[in-house]
Write an enzyme that holds these catalytic residues in place. Structure first.
Site: not given
Length: 276
Positions: A155, A40, A114
């Site tokens: 993440c 990331e 995300k």
């Protein structure tokens, strides 16, 4: 598939970060890699929002993405860019935290924003408010590659198993989980979460991570992992930045799912809960 994970300590100079990624792509090719995976925020990691606002670009103008696409084509490698940050991409003015899968001709095969954003105050005094700067994605994304269908996430997404249920229902057998985990949460949950996601899905998990102390002062946990469908850790890179390779045998999926057919035994669950 021979996977190459690049564990990075990304800083605030996109040019330097891009050079590090493209250099590692060349090295990975020399070591027989089929696909390179980055963490990331591979292109720019900075919690100084004012400085970041002056540095970030749109996807079309981003020099890191352009450099990676050129390297993928030059070396004939597929590349998973864990994520890059972009401004000027959303109507609400917030930035995008976006993953890419790039093929061996340098073409973008998939992109994913995300979905779950990390807002928390830690006992250490650290405070994170992703949603104040980044807007959430809305689309679940999987992409076909020569080796497997891969499900994209970033993440904090890894704490939300419904996302991976959707991805595996869509046929994903490799789950991508690039990250920039804080040290306290990494020590507590990183290995447990990644192994759990692999076990419950009967999938491989590939999780390239940021590591060490960054230019902006933050520290990240490292321990980039590859986990097999049985929950066995095939690769753990520890805390040192660099490149590591591992061979992934996709026949392992069928073997594990034959022993524990959790995917085949799934049933759709009503969201209506009876309170007795």
């Amino acid at each position: 598939m021979r996977a190459a994970l690049f564990q990075m300590t990304s800083g605030i100079d996109p040019t330097a970060n891009a050079a590090a990624i493209t250099d590692m792509a060349a090295r990975a090719k020399g070591e027989g890699a089929d696909m390179v995976f980055t963490p990331e925020m591979a292109g720019y990691l900075d919690r100084n929002r004012q400085r970041a606002a002056e540095t970030l670009r749109t996807q079309a103008d981003d020099p890191v993405l352009a450099a990676i696409r050129d390297a993928a084509a030059k070396w004939g490698l597929w590349v998973h860019v864990g994520s890059l940050a972009f401004k000027g991409e959303r109507e609400d003015g917030r930035w995008a935290n976006r993953s890419f899968v790039i093929d061996d001709r340098g073409e973008i095969r998939a992109r994913y924003d995300k979905i779950h954003l990390f807002d928390v105050d830690l006992a250490t005094g650290e405070s994170w408010r992703e949603s104040s700067v980044y807007g959430p994605g809305e689309q679940v994304v999987a992409v076909d590659t020569p080796w497997a269908r891969m499900g994209l996430s970033i993440c904090y997404d890894m704490r939300f198993p419904d996302l991976y249920r959707a991805l595996t229902n869509a046929g994903a057998t490799i789950l991508l989980m690039p990250a920039a985990f804080t040290v306290p949460t990494g020590q507590a949950h990183w290995h447990i979460l990644l192994r759990a996601r692999a076990i419950e899905a009967g999938c491989f998990v590939i999780a390239p991570a940021q590591t060490g102390r960054h230019t902006d002062g933050r520290e990240t946990y490292g321990h980039s992992l590859i986990v097999d469908p049985w929950g066995e850790v095939l690769l753990d890179m520890g805390e040192k930045a660099g490149l590591a390779l591992a061979d992934i045998d996709m026949a392992r999926i069928e073997e594990v799912r034959g022993r524990v057919p959790a995917i085949a035994n799934r049933r759709e669950i009503s969201r209506d809960v009876v309170i007795a």
